[in-house]
Design a protein around this motif. Structure first.
Motif, PDB file in Angstrom:
ATOM      1  N   ILE A  54       0.821  -1.203   0.000  1.00 54.95           N
ATOM      2  CA  ILE A  54       0.000   0.000   0.000  1.00 54.95           C
ATOM      3  C   ILE A  54       0.858   1.256   0.000  1.00 54.95           C
ATOM      4  O   ILE A  54       1.673   1.471   0.913  1.00 54.95           O
ATOM      5  CB  ILE A  54      -0.930   0.003   1.232  1.00 54.95           C
ATOM      6  N   ASP A  55       0.659   2.090  -1.013  1.00 58.45           N
ATOM      7  CA  ASP A  55       1.270   3.420  -1.035  1.00 58.45           C
ATOM      8  C   ASP A  55       0.502   4.335  -0.083  1.00 58.45           C
ATOM      9  O   ASP A  55      -0.731   4.423  -0.142  1.00 58.45           O
ATOM     10  CB  ASP A  55       1.234   4.012  -2.441  1.00 58.45           C
ATOM     11  N   THR A  56       1.241   5.010   0.784  1.00 52.46           N
ATOM     12  CA  THR A  56       0.615   5.879   1.780  1.00 52.46           C
ATOM     13  C   THR A  56       0.915   7.348   1.470  1.00 52.46           C
ATOM     14  O   THR A  56       1.817   7.659   0.699  1.00 52.46           O
ATOM     15  CB  THR A  56       1.156   5.574   3.182  1.00 52.46           C
ATOM     16  N   PRO A  57       0.182   8.258   2.095  1.00 51.11           N
ATOM     17  CA  PRO A  57       0.572   9.677   2.021  1.00 51.11           C
ATOM     18  C   PRO A  57       1.921   9.911   2.706  1.00 51.11           C
ATOM     19  O   PRO A  57       2.425   9.057   3.441  1.00 51.11           O
ATOM     20  CB  PRO A  57      -0.559  10.383   2.793  1.00 51.11           C
ATOM     21  N   LEU A  58       2.492  11.090   2.485  1.00 55.30           N
ATOM     22  CA  LEU A  58       3.754  11.459   3.129  1.00 55.30           C
ATOM     23  C   LEU A  58       3.444  11.886   4.563  1.00 55.30           C
ATOM     24  O   LEU A  58       3.408  13.073   4.888  1.00 55.30           O
ATOM     25  CB  LEU A  58       4.442  12.597   2.372  1.00 55.30           C
ATOM     26  N   ALA A  59       3.201  10.907   5.420  1.00 58.91           N
ATOM     27  CA  ALA A  59       2.770  11.194   6.792  1.00 58.91           C
ATOM     28  C   ALA A  59       3.226  10.047   7.686  1.00 58.91           C
ATOM     29  O   ALA A  59       2.519   9.054   7.856  1.00 58.91           O
ATOM     30  CB  ALA A  59       1.247  11.350   6.856  1.00 58.91           C
ATOM     31  N   GLU A  60       4.436  10.198   8.252  1.00 60.01           N
ATOM     32  CA  GLU A  60       5.026   9.105   9.026  1.00 60.01           C
ATOM     33  C   GLU A  60       4.191   8.731  10.245  1.00 60.01           C
ATOM     34  O   GLU A  60       4.056   7.546  10.575  1.00 60.01           O
ATOM     35  CB  GLU A  60       6.452   9.482   9.436  1.00 60.01           C
ATOM     36  N   ALA A  61       3.632   9.712  10.934  1.00 61.61           N
ATOM     37  CA  ALA A  61       2.776   9.403  12.080  1.00 61.61           C
ATOM     38  C   ALA A  61       1.566   8.593  11.639  1.00 61.61           C
ATOM     39  O   ALA A  61       1.115   7.685  12.350  1.00 61.61           O
ATOM     40  CB  ALA A  61       2.338  10.690  12.778  1.00 61.61           C
ATOM     41  N   GLY A  62       1.041   8.915  10.463  1.00 62.49           N
ATOM     42  CA  GLY A  62      -0.090   8.160   9.936  1.00 62.49           C
ATOM     43  C   GLY A  62       0.286   6.744   9.549  1.00 62.49           C
ATOM     44  O   GLY A  62      -0.486   5.799   9.766  1.00 62.49           O
ATOM     45  N   ILE A  63       1.480   6.570   8.975  1.00 63.46           N
ATOM     46  CA  ILE A  63       1.938   5.231   8.586  1.00 63.46           C
ATOM     47  C   ILE A  63       2.048   4.333   9.816  1.00 63.46           C
ATOM     48  O   ILE A  63       1.554   3.199   9.831  1.00 63.46           O
ATOM     49  CB  ILE A  63       3.297   5.315   7.861  1.00 63.46           C
ATOM     50  N   VAL A  64       2.706   4.847  10.858  1.00 61.05           N
ATOM     51  CA  VAL A  64       2.893   4.046  12.070  1.00 61.05           C
ATOM     52  C   VAL A  64       1.573   3.876  12.813  1.00 61.05           C
ATOM     53  O   VAL A  64       1.260   2.786  13.313  1.00 61.05           O
ATOM     54  CB  VAL A  64       3.967   4.670  12.977  1.00 61.05           C
ATOM     55  N   GLY A  65       0.775   4.936  12.905  1.00 63.51           N
ATOM     56  CA  GLY A  65      -0.522   4.812  13.570  1.00 63.51           C
ATOM     57  C   GLY A  65      -1.414   3.792  12.892  1.00 63.51           C
ATOM     58  O   GLY A  65      -2.076   2.983  13.563  1.00 63.51           O
ATOM     59  N   THR A  66      -1.443   3.805  11.570  1.00 58.62           N
ATOM     60  CA  THR A  66      -2.207   2.805  10.821  1.00 58.62           C
ATOM     61  C   THR A  66      -1.675   1.403  11.086  1.00 58.62           C
ATOM     62  O   THR A  66      -2.440   0.442  11.254  1.00 58.62           O
ATOM     63  CB  THR A  66      -2.146   3.124   9.315  1.00 58.62           C
ATOM     64  N   SER A  67      -0.348   1.279  11.150  1.00 61.08           N
ATOM     65  CA  SER A  67       0.256  -0.035  11.410  1.00 61.08           C
ATOM     66  C   SER A  67      -0.128  -0.563  12.784  1.00 61.08           C
ATOM     67  O   SER A  67      -0.373  -1.767  12.959  1.00 61.08           O
ATOM     68  CB  SER A  67       1.781   0.068  11.298  1.00 61.08           C
ATOM     69  N   ILE A  68      -0.190   0.321  13.771  1.00 62.76           N
ATOM     70  CA  ILE A  68      -0.610  -0.097  15.114  1.00 62.76           C
ATOM     71  C   ILE A  68      -2.046  -0.606  15.076  1.00 62.76           C
ATOM     72  O   ILE A  68      -2.369  -1.657  15.649  1.00 62.76           O
ATOM     73  CB  ILE A  68      -0.456   1.069  16.112  1.00 62.76           C
ATOM     74  N   GLY A  69      -2.918   0.126  14.383  1.00 65.89           N
ATOM     75  CA  GLY A  69      -4.305  -0.321  14.252  1.00 65.89           C
ATOM     76  C   GLY A  69      -4.421  -1.662  13.553  1.00 65.89           C
ATOM     77  O   GLY A  69      -5.216  -2.525  13.946  1.00 65.89           O
TER      78      GLY A  69
END
Length: 325
Positions: A54-69
């Motif tokens: 999955i290509d994500t937006p340029l948002a590291e907090a979002g990448i990690v937060g999504t991964s936690i979820g």
């Protein structure tokens, strides 16, 4: 077996994990169609589709937060941060949530996620692309921190990290991404987390290193072997948890040590290694322990980068000083 570079082995590890385990998901900036900034995910999007790569937006907090979820809901996400210097916006998610999730829920919710990040200098990249701040994560209870230095270890450690129930910070030394090829086993295989690798056997002095500093330490050790000093070169591989048994066993054998890392000296992992040795093998020491490190300054621009990073000459000099004490 197939000969691979480190970056090829990492890609193959993710391919094997995606094939083997339907709960594995790869996500990050440009990891899909583009194959990643270093091509570490090359071909995965074409093979597994955009629901698993999955290509994500340029948002590291979002990448990690999504991964936690995703992890909480039974997936095993493998998140890529393009460079270690870009991970700081996600630091709060890593420290406050990923690292504490299993403790906070008394083991009810899983926290099996891997955060991959290329790190370190030596590639002539601009500021924030060459950071080596592994000690920030080693200091956080609940995280495991892994740094491979060979293609085989890169794949085996990554697969072990994906399977591990704890969040793992998986740091990939860019400087040696493509500098060496070796035979890498096919399919799923694991290199255990928390176990160091003895690179060279020696009796006179221990050299501890990780990542891109391992071949530097090995070359310096070879030079001194020709002068009659045999070095026990240890690649830590896992920075947390440390393989304390191998570290102490090596010190008890040699009585002397040099620690090599490219991170800044102050509060670097080398200081923790010295404390560990002092606590468990002080009476075996025959000389002060030497550290060869980066300087307490941001990684400089291109003209000074080679001076900033520990090289064979600095490591060799330290070995000579400790061996002759």
């Amino acid at each position: 077996m197939t000969k691979m570079t480190i970056v090829q082995a990492i890609c193959d590890g993710m391919r094997v994990a995606l094939k083997t385990d339907p709960s594995v998901i790869v996500l990050g900036e440009d990891v899909g169609k583009n194959g990643g900034v270093f091509r570490a995910t090359d071909g995965l999007w074409e093979e597994f589709g955009d629901e698993r790569v999955i290509d994500t937006p340029l948002a590291e907090a979002g990448i990690v937060g999504t991964s936690i979820g995703l992890a909480v809901n039974g997936f095993r996400p493998v998140a890529e941060i393009q460079f270690m210097g870009f991970i700081y916006p996600a630091f709060e998610q890593i420290v406050t949530h990923a690292a504490r999730l299993r403790t906070r829920t008394q083991g009810v919710f899983p926290a099996s996620l891997v955060i991959r990040a290329p790190y370190g200098g030596g590639i002539r990249a601009p500021e924030l692309h060459c950071d080596s701040t592994e000690s920030l994560f080693v200091h956080i209870p609940g995280l495991k921190v892994v740094v491979p230095s060979t293609p085989s270890d890169a794949k085996g450690l990554l697969l072990a990290a994906i399977k591990d129930p704890d969040p793992v910070i998986f740091l990939e030394p860019m400087r040696i991404y493509r500098s060496v090829k070796e035979e890498v086993p096919e399919g799923w295989f694991e290199v255990p987390l928390g176990k160091a690798r003895r690179v060279r056997e020696g009796d006179d002095l221990s050299v501890f290193a990780w990542g891109a500093m391992v071949p530097i330490a090995e070359k310096a050790a070879r030079e001194w072997e020709q002068k009659g000093v045999s070095c026990d070169v240890i690649d830590l591989r896992t920075l947390y948890p440390l393989d304390e048994e191998t570290i102490i066993e090596s010190i008890k054998k040699t009585g002397r040590a040099v620690i090599v890392h490219e991170a800044p000296k102050t509060a670097g992992l080398g200081a923790e290694l010295i404390a560990l040795i002092q606590e468990h093998a002080f009476l075996y020491l025959e000389a002060p322990i030497a550290r060869v490190t980066g300087y307490d300054a941001p990684v400089p621009m291109f003209a000074l980068e080679d001076h900033f990073l520990p090289g064979v000459e600095r490591v060799s000099q330290a070995i000579g000083q400790v061996a002759s004490f």
